[in-house]
Design an enzyme around this catalytic site. Structure first.
Site, mmCIF file in Angstrom:
data_model
loop_
_atom_site.group_PDB
_atom_site.id
_atom_site.type_symbol
_atom_site.label_atom_id
_atom_site.label_comp_id
_atom_site.label_asym_id
_atom_site.label_seq_id
_atom_site.Cartn_x
_atom_site.Cartn_y
_atom_site.Cartn_z
ATOM 1 N N GLY A 23 32.444 37.949 40.634
ATOM 2 C CA GLY A 23 33.009 39.131 41.205
ATOM 3 C C GLY A 23 33.801 39.693 39.985
ATOM 4 O O GLY A 23 33.449 39.682 38.786
ATOM 5 N N ASP A 71 36.415 38.511 38.318
ATOM 6 C CA ASP A 71 36.851 37.147 37.572
ATOM 7 C C ASP A 71 35.562 37.159 36.421
ATOM 8 O O ASP A 71 35.931 37.356 35.086
ATOM 9 C CB ASP A 71 36.974 36.062 38.271
ATOM 10 C CG ASP A 71 37.582 34.744 37.412
ATOM 11 O OD1 ASP A 71 37.980 35.044 36.476
ATOM 12 O OD2 ASP A 71 37.382 33.833 37.947
#
Ligand code: AR6
Length: 169
Positions: free
Chosen positions: A32, A34
């Site tokens: 995602g 991150d």
């Protein structure tokens, strides 16, 4: 007085004082947003994060942003949605509150938030958006160093949701 606005797109492109990372408690990267942040910031970010000893759910830690146009990254670990009876709402509010508090401690003027917990962690979007807006409004009322509070939806649906809720009283 600070403003709250919505900017739809890839948070790694924003040249703000701090972007917030929807991380996990290890702070060692993931998928995602991150994953996108670690890829764009470069390997130095992971090396730096290894020294931080992780981050408890709801808490936040700050690092330099390395190769990103932003100055800092504030990493927070959102709650995994497990039906709503495990303190998820309070923990998500804590992510926003602790990230905003760190930004104030560093006298930052602008901060951008992805929709924490709204992807892999499956938090219901409308409840998450209401929590985000309520915490940003609280920071706005506190009138500290922050001038620009930016909500960064990745997709169209989340963008429309933020706009609709911000238009409510
Ligand atoms: N810019 C802005 N928003 C993004 C971007 C981007 N580049 N990429 C995705 N989003 P998620 P979580 C949106 O899954 O639910 C990681 O593996 C996405 O559409 O990134 O908090 C961590 O390491 C969604 O609306 O984070 C954790 O293990 C929102 O960002 C776990 O995922 C958050 O989705 C955290 O899960």
């Amino acid at each position: 007085m600070s403003s709250i606005r919505v900017w739809q797109g890839d948070i790694t492109r924003l040249a703000v004082d701090a972007i917030v990372n929807a991380a996990n408690t290890s702070l060692l990267g993931g998928g995602g947003v991150d994953g996108a942040i670690h890829r764009a910031a470069g390997a130095e970010l992971l090396a730096h994060c290894r020294l931080l000893g992780g981050c408890r759910t709801g808490e936040a830690k700050i690092t330099p942003a390395f190769r990103l146009p932003a100055r800092y990254i504030i990493h927070t670990a959102g709650p995994v949605w497990r039906g709503g009876e495990h303190g998820e709402a309070e923990l998500l509010a804590a992510c926003y509150r602790n990230s905003l508090a760190l930004a104030e401690q560093h006298s930052l003027q602008s901060i951008a938030f992805p929709a924490i917990s709204c992807g892999i962690y499956r938090f219901p979007h409308e409840l998450a958006a209401r929590i985000a807006i309520s915490e940003l409004r609280r920071a706005q009322a506190a009138d500290g160093s922050l001038r620009e509070l930016i909500l960064v939806p990745f997709g169209e649906d989340m963008a429309r949701l933020y706009q609709r809720l911000l238009a409510e009283a």
